[in-house]
Design a protein around this motif. Structure first.
Motif, mmCIF file in Angstrom:
data_model
loop_
_atom_site.group_PDB
_atom_site.id
_atom_site.type_symbol
_atom_site.label_atom_id
_atom_site.label_comp_id
_atom_site.label_asym_id
_atom_site.label_seq_id
_atom_site.Cartn_x
_atom_site.Cartn_y
_atom_site.Cartn_z
ATOM 1 N N GLY A 133 0.840 -1.184 0.000
ATOM 2 C CA GLY A 133 0.000 0.000 0.000
ATOM 3 C C GLY A 133 0.878 1.236 0.000
ATOM 4 O O GLY A 133 1.805 1.342 0.816
ATOM 5 N N VAL A 134 0.614 2.172 -0.897
ATOM 6 C CA VAL A 134 1.460 3.351 -1.071
ATOM 7 C C VAL A 134 0.665 4.611 -0.725
ATOM 8 O O VAL A 134 -0.467 4.793 -1.175
ATOM 9 N N GLN A 165 -7.793 -7.652 -0.231
ATOM 10 C CA GLN A 165 -9.157 -8.014 -0.597
ATOM 11 C C GLN A 165 -9.290 -8.249 -2.105
ATOM 12 O O GLN A 165 -10.131 -9.048 -2.553
ATOM 13 N N ALA A 166 -8.456 -7.563 -2.884
ATOM 14 C CA ALA A 166 -8.537 -7.667 -4.344
ATOM 15 C C ALA A 166 -7.763 -8.863 -4.900
ATOM 16 O O ALA A 166 -7.741 -9.067 -6.115
ATOM 17 N N GLY A 167 -7.119 -9.636 -4.040
ATOM 18 C CA GLY A 167 -6.436 -10.823 -4.524
ATOM 19 C C GLY A 167 -4.962 -10.930 -4.198
ATOM 20 O O GLY A 167 -4.299 -11.894 -4.594
ATOM 21 N N ARG A 168 -4.396 -9.919 -3.511
ATOM 22 C CA ARG A 168 -3.003 -9.945 -3.063
ATOM 23 C C ARG A 168 -2.019 -9.815 -4.243
ATOM 24 O O ARG A 168 -2.414 -9.736 -5.387
ATOM 25 N N ASN A 169 -0.730 -9.767 -3.875
ATOM 26 C CA ASN A 169 0.374 -9.681 -4.847
ATOM 27 C C ASN A 169 0.156 -8.499 -5.805
ATOM 28 O O ASN A 169 0.184 -8.644 -7.019
ATOM 29 N N ARG A 170 -0.037 -7.315 -5.224
ATOM 30 C CA ARG A 170 -0.278 -6.135 -6.058
ATOM 31 C C ARG A 170 0.121 -4.879 -5.268
ATOM 32 O O ARG A 170 0.307 -4.912 -4.060
ATOM 33 N N VAL A 171 0.195 -3.768 -5.997
ATOM 34 C CA VAL A 171 0.492 -2.463 -5.407
ATOM 35 C C VAL A 171 -0.763 -1.604 -5.538
ATOM 36 O O VAL A 171 -1.349 -1.495 -6.605
ATOM 37 N N VAL A 172 -1.156 -0.999 -4.402
ATOM 38 C CA VAL A 172 -2.365 -0.163 -4.392
ATOM 39 C C VAL A 172 -2.004 1.205 -3.863
ATOM 40 O O VAL A 172 -1.335 1.336 -2.815
ATOM 41 N N LEU A 173 -2.432 2.248 -4.580
ATOM 42 C CA LEU A 173 -2.209 3.622 -4.165
ATOM 43 C C LEU A 173 -3.328 4.079 -3.240
ATOM 44 O O LEU A 173 -4.525 3.901 -3.570
ATOM 45 N N ALA A 200 -1.883 5.222 8.145
ATOM 46 C CA ALA A 200 -3.222 4.640 8.171
ATOM 47 C C ALA A 200 -3.781 4.528 6.757
ATOM 48 O O ALA A 200 -4.439 3.528 6.410
ATOM 49 N N ARG A 201 -3.530 5.519 5.914
ATOM 50 C CA ARG A 201 -3.990 5.453 4.526
ATOM 51 C C ARG A 201 -3.258 4.358 3.754
ATOM 52 O O ARG A 201 -3.853 3.624 2.956
ATOM 53 N N ALA A 202 -1.938 4.230 4.014
ATOM 54 C CA ALA A 202 -1.182 3.155 3.356
ATOM 55 C C ALA A 202 -1.687 1.792 3.799
ATOM 56 O O ALA A 202 -1.790 0.846 2.994
ATOM 57 N N ASP A 203 -2.018 1.683 5.077
ATOM 58 C CA ASP A 203 -2.529 0.418 5.606
ATOM 59 C C ASP A 203 -3.889 0.086 5.004
ATOM 60 O O ASP A 203 -4.180 -1.078 4.701
ATOM 61 N N LYS A 204 -4.719 1.111 4.807
ATOM 62 C CA LYS A 204 -6.029 0.885 4.190
ATOM 63 C C LYS A 204 -5.865 0.427 2.738
ATOM 64 O O LYS A 204 -6.567 -0.490 2.277
#
Length: 366
Positions: free
Chosen positions: A327-328, A353-361, A342-346
């Protein structure tokens, strides 16, 4: 590294002392000091050889040759772990040399000053109980006072000219002060080095050798202060190893530890020297990327995610898959580090929840 302010000063001092006096080799502070003593004393006695030879006291010159050999042997014993024997030789040489010199050429020669050097060495020793060290220091002090009482006005066995005795007196006085200064300098440097190691240990995760959560928060607070003063931006990347509990349950905790160390290495390899990587807790990691805008933070995170997914970890001839979700967030004006985290953790949770192994902004701060 930023300075640490320990919450428990008593525990900090106790840990520092234990670190300083730990070990059975020359890396310990006292043994390093004892090694310095042998070198300084050997050099001083080399000077005495030429001194006594020049004034025509050949037997004293030969005695100092023996002293140099004693200190050389003591240094070898320290290197080979024979610390007690080495210390015994050093103390014995100082006492014998000092007493004989006082008896033979008189109190005015100043050789008794070297006996005083035993006291700081005894106090700093890590080889005995406190009462033994204090007893040794008191005994040396009483011996010195006894020598002063008996030999201050006694006639020496060897009559030397007054000018020569005066020269010896000031030479030995100056040498003692120089040796004390050198020992204090060596001890200070050894203590400073040991304290630096202790501070490094206090902010380092023992398994991964990354910085720990405490240190990461200190750095994050500092970078946030720089940002608030109109300085460089700060990107925060929070990562969590996917299905880590499954790795531990199926392949064992040892394999889990190996996986965490491999992830830590991938994180280290994927960032710049100015960046900071920390073990946030359990299987969570935090990256602090100063002077990094959103697009660059996403590129770095994606590169690291890809590198971790390619880690080849094998257990019992079976490939153990490893991946990470990241989480970025970028620190926003007026936002605290805790809020950005907290935003990075969210965002990290959304990635899970979207399936793991990914980067989310993460979304922007409200």
């Amino acid at each position: 590294m930023s300075g640490l302010s320990p919450r428990d000063p008593v525990k900090y001092v106790r840990d520092l002392v234990n670190t300083l006096l730990a070990g059975t080799n020359t890396t310990g502070v006292f043994l390093g000091l004892l090694s310095a003593v042998t070198v300084i004393a050997a050099v001083a006695h080399l000077a005495f050889i030429f001194l006594f030879d020049s004034v025509g006291v050949a037997w004293m010159a030969r005695g100092n040759v023996a002293s140099v050999l004693v200190y050389t042997l003591s240094a070898m014993l320290i290197q080979n772990g024979r610390h007690f024997i080495a210390m015994g030789l050093i103390v014995g040489e100082i006492l014998l040399h000092g007493i004989l010199s006082v008896v033979v050429i008189g109190w005015e020669s100043g050789f008794h000053y070297y006996i005083i050097l035993i006291i700081p060495v005894a106090i700093l020793s890590n080889m005995h109980a406190t009462w033994q060290k204090v007893s040794a220091a008191i005994a040396v002090g009483l011996l010195y006072m006894g020598l002063d009482f008996v030999f201050r006005d006694a006639r020496p066995l060897e009559d030397l000219p007054h000018t020569m005795l005066s020269g010896l007196h000031y030479f030995n006085q100056a040498s003692t002060l120089i040796i004390l200064g050198l020992l204090a300098t060596v001890y200070y440097r050894l203590v400073a080095s040991a304290e630096a190691r202790l501070r490094l240990q206090a902010c380092t995760d023992p398994l991964t050798q990354l910085r720990n959560r405490r240190f990461a928060m200190e750095v994050a607070q500092h970078e946030a202060a720089v940002y608030e003063r109109g300085g460089r931006p700060l990107a925060l990347v929070l990562g969590d190893v996917d299905h880590f509990k499954r790795i531990n349950d199926v392949h064992g905790h040892e394999t889990g530890d190996t996986a965490l160390k491999a992830v830590a290495q991938a994180l280290r390899d994927g960032v710049r020297e100015v960046d900071h990587v920390a073990r946030w807790g359990g299987e969570e990691f935090l990256m602090l990327l100063p002077s990094t805008e959103q697009d660059e933070a996403l590129r770095v995170s994606e590169r690291i995610r890809d590198a971790i997914s390619k880690i080849d970890l094998v257990h019992n001839h079976q490939l153990v898959p490893i991946s990470i979700t990241l989480g970025v967030s970028l620190l926003s004006p007026g936002e605290t580090v805790e809020q950005a985290l907290a935003r990075a953790d969210k965002a990290l949770y959304q990635g899970k929840q979207a399936g793991r192994n990914r980067v989310v902004l993460a979304g922007q701060a409200a």
